[in-house]
Design a protein around this motif. Sequence first.
Motif, PDB file in Angstrom:
ATOM      1  N   GLU A   1       0.752  -1.229  -0.045  1.00  0.00           N
ATOM      2  CA  GLU A   1       0.097  -0.050  -0.056  1.00  0.00           C
ATOM      3  C   GLU A   1       0.854   1.342  -0.091  1.00  0.00           C
ATOM      4  OE1 GLU A   1      -3.292  -0.176  -0.388  1.00  0.00           O
ATOM      5  OE2 GLU A   1      -3.510  -2.246  -0.316  1.00  0.00           O
ATOM      6  N   ARG A   2       2.029   1.295   0.667  1.00  0.00           N
ATOM      7  CA  ARG A   2       2.791   2.512   0.998  1.00  0.00           C
ATOM      8  C   ARG A   2       3.789   2.635  -0.254  1.00  0.00           C
ATOM      9  NH1 ARG A   2       5.754   3.335   6.383  1.00  0.00           N
ATOM     10  NH2 ARG A   2       3.528   3.445   7.172  1.00  0.00           N
ATOM     11  N   TYR A   3       4.492   1.393  -0.538  1.00  0.00           N
ATOM     12  CA  TYR A   3       5.503   1.515  -1.547  1.00  0.00           C
ATOM     13  C   TYR A   3       4.955   0.956  -3.031  1.00  0.00           C
ATOM     14  CZ  TYR A   3       8.247   2.721   2.572  1.00  0.00           C
ATOM     15  OH  TYR A   3       8.727   3.067   3.587  1.00  0.00           O
ATOM     16  N   GLY A   4       3.847   0.530  -3.028  1.00  0.00           N
ATOM     17  CA  GLY A   4       3.375   0.037  -4.453  1.00  0.00           C
ATOM     18  C   GLY A   4       4.204  -1.249  -4.862  1.00  0.00           C
ATOM     19  N   VAL A   5       4.573  -2.222  -3.826  1.00  0.00           N
ATOM     20  CA  VAL A   5       5.475  -3.421  -4.321  1.00  0.00           C
ATOM     21  C   VAL A   5       4.629  -4.585  -3.834  1.00  0.00           C
ATOM     22  CG1 VAL A   5       7.455  -4.747  -3.971  1.00  0.00           C
ATOM     23  CG2 VAL A   5       7.691  -2.134  -3.929  1.00  0.00           C
ATOM     24  N   ARG A   6       4.286  -5.373  -5.004  1.00  0.00           N
ATOM     25  CA  ARG A   6       3.548  -6.653  -4.727  1.00  0.00           C
ATOM     26  C   ARG A   6       4.683  -7.669  -4.643  1.00  0.00           C
ATOM     27  NH1 ARG A   6       0.974  -8.136  -9.312  1.00  0.00           N
ATOM     28  NH2 ARG A   6       2.438  -6.580 -10.606  1.00  0.00           N
ATOM     29  N   VAL A   7       4.650  -8.377  -3.373  1.00  0.00           N
ATOM     30  CA  VAL A   7       5.445  -9.533  -3.076  1.00  0.00           C
ATOM     31  C   VAL A   7       4.674 -10.808  -2.955  1.00  0.00           C
ATOM     32  CG1 VAL A   7       7.094  -7.870  -2.147  1.00  0.00           C
ATOM     33  CG2 VAL A   7       5.308  -9.133  -0.515  1.00  0.00           C
ATOM     34  N   GLU A   8       5.489 -11.999  -3.285  1.00  0.00           N
ATOM     35  CA  GLU A   8       5.260 -13.440  -2.882  1.00  0.00           C
ATOM     36  C   GLU A   8       5.994 -13.706  -1.930  1.00  0.00           C
ATOM     37  OE1 GLU A   8       2.537 -14.670  -4.014  1.00  0.00           O
ATOM     38  OE2 GLU A   8       2.123 -13.347  -5.981  1.00  0.00           O
ATOM     39  N   THR A   9       5.318 -14.594  -0.947  1.00  0.00           N
ATOM     40  CA  THR A   9       6.138 -15.260   0.191  1.00  0.00           C
ATOM     41  C   THR A   9       6.503 -16.902  -0.078  1.00  0.00           C
ATOM     42  OG1 THR A   9       4.243 -15.642   1.247  1.00  0.00           O
ATOM     43  CG2 THR A   9       5.172 -13.583   1.787  1.00  0.00           C
ATOM     44  N   ASP A  10       7.810 -17.060   0.431  1.00  0.00           N
ATOM     45  CA  ASP A  10       8.192 -18.435   0.063  1.00  0.00           C
ATOM     46  C   ASP A  10       8.546 -19.211   1.368  1.00  0.00           C
ATOM     47  OD1 ASP A  10       7.537 -18.665  -2.670  1.00  0.00           O
ATOM     48  OD2 ASP A  10       9.410 -17.339  -2.816  1.00  0.00           O
ATOM     49  N   GLU A  11       8.908 -20.530   1.534  1.00  0.00           N
ATOM     50  CA  GLU A  11       9.420 -21.074   2.753  1.00  0.00           C
ATOM     51  C   GLU A  11      10.795 -20.898   2.607  1.00  0.00           C
ATOM     52  OE1 GLU A  11       8.155 -22.721   5.193  1.00  0.00           O
ATOM     53  OE2 GLU A  11       6.184 -22.429   4.638  1.00  0.00           O
TER      54      GLU A  11
END
Length: 720
Positions: A492-502
């Motif tokens: 929301e603040r930096y406009g970066v979409r991330v995915e999480t992994d193990e």
Amino acid sequence: MADKSGPATTGRALKADRPTGIRNVVLVGHSGAGKTTLMEALLHASGTISRAGRVEEGTTVSDYDDVEIRQKRSVNLAVAPIRSGNVKVNLLDTPGYADFVGDLRAGLRAADAALFVISALEGVDGRTRLLWDECAAIGMPRAVAITKIDHHRADFAGTVQECQAAFGDGVLPAYVPVYSGEGDARTVRGLMGLISQRYYDHSGPKRTESEPPADLDGEIDAMRDALIEGVIQESEDETLMDRYMEGAELDPEMLITDLEAAVARGGFHPVLAISSTHGIGIQELLDELPRSTPSPVERPLPDDVTTVDGKPVTGLSCDPDGPLLAEVVKTASDPYVGRVSLVRVFSGTLRPDAVVHVCGHGLADRGHDDHDVDERMGALSIPMGKNNEPCGEVIAGDICAVAKLTGAETGDTLSDKERPLRMPPWSFPEPLLPVAVRAAAKSDEDKLSQAVSRLSQEDLTLRVEVNPETHQMVLWCTGEAHLDVALDRLRERYGVRVETDEVRIPLRETFAVPAQGMGRNVKQSGGHGEYGICKIEVEPLPSGSGLEFVDKIVGGVVPRQFIPSVEKGVRSQMEHGVKSGYPLVDIRVTLYDGKAHSVDSSDMAFQKAGRLALKNAAEHAKTSMLEPVDEVTVLVADEYMGAVMSDLSARRGRVIGTEAVENGRTLIRAEVPQLEITRYAIDLRSISHGTGSFNRRYLRHEPLPPQLAEKFREEEHASA
């Protein structure tokens, strides 16, 4: 539709003109105890805001962040001042959820007294007990506000007893709720002041004061006797006890004065009864805050202040005319004004547009490089949720917000540029929940590193690392809620979409037995060819030995200039592994024979031969996969020690020893594989009911059990 505009402020900045007219009080307690609602009631009762907001509607002063409004709980430290008499009281609302301990620590650093907010429904939890002990260790004055006394299931007397059992005998009620009705129809009709013996009637539209009702039970008399005896024990007037034992009538005003002095010294802890939603006990608390909490002048400055080159500094005090000493207790990014720093001024006076020295040291292990810079101050304002009020200079003892202080990070010291000083950073728990993140799209890859760097500068409990072996970017958080907030802010603040992994654990492999191998790199297909042959012996070494390369070439069968080339090839192949794809470690490689060509031999030819020789040796020998093992120390309440030790054993851990520590806690030392403790921060909190904490450090690599080793080999081959 609920009004989402939030509470209306008076529009007047509350400014302090002397340190003795300031109080800094932090509200602490478990999540859901009612800290934010209590703060809202105090703001309204003091006239700071014209209407009180509600947590459920997202309209409170302190929960103004989008994340807080959506989740309906505090995740940030928030500051708002109120006026009580001629005293400015800075209220600091801290998150109650364990994941946001960084903002809790920041609130404790900025405050001079703590108000423990305890729900009359849930009572005292384990984390609150530990926090009380922590405040006691630094001598911070404490009082208790028991909230939600209006609920039909509220047990005020039982909660007081629970507080006394958890916090000690110095916790005694100063006000007691008076109820009418039974069961679900029970209501609070007023409060009884135990020392003043005045009754505050809340049954009507306005609070009125009168003589005590005739139907009060005898339990209140017993509570009053206990309170008076407690005050007398803490009083500096040694004649009070004799007069009390002789049955003399003691002046209530004198007792109240002694009580307030004992609270300010940290020797006594009054309990107040509160119903924030109905305004019961709010005026009493508002009256007590300036009288029972110390001013900044009465509190010592943080220890170990030094010059930037490490020389001790003495003689500092909370003096507006003294040298400037201030600290950035929190930083945040505002979409309109950029970086905003929350600053506590300990000495001197902070002025807008002045050039100050910004010093940050001692946090390199959290990704904050040491720095010393001079920077011009931006605009100063009085914090009031999202509606900060502009102000001029800010004196010692006060708290303010500073805009666009771009060189400062959380924990930095601000001082005069002619006399730069440094305050040691306060203690923060190590973030111990790792989560791997990656950009969801290629367009986000460049922004991700910069965004997580900014987040870690704002939040000292968030650590970022790029693992050199697995090449994953790992966010180290304090818990799942902390992770959720970090990911939300990235989006929301930096406009970066991330995915999480193990998180991939950095496994390794080594030779289990000695072996021999030959590397034959002969390519002659016209033109300049390649020729390099080497023979090696490989032996396993103890953990942590790395590579030991031994040259046993005689007779020049491998020319001297190509022997380092063989070693380069061996090292290169070790990085890529020989069977499982994991790095090869802890071996001795002996080069004992080989062949060369006068024309076709080269550095690259023998590097390739070295790689082939190591792979050939592995084909004829058994190798072992190694897993990293951490030394883990767990601090837990004695009642949970058995459960924690059983859980460690179930994680393939070995308990090395235990040690009893103060306050009924035990320190457990164990060696546990990293594969088993990636989520231990969450699991330990569940097992110990929030009272446990742990630290970990890498110890060594050990052989992985065969069944697990086979599983990882299959996974590696499947992904290849």
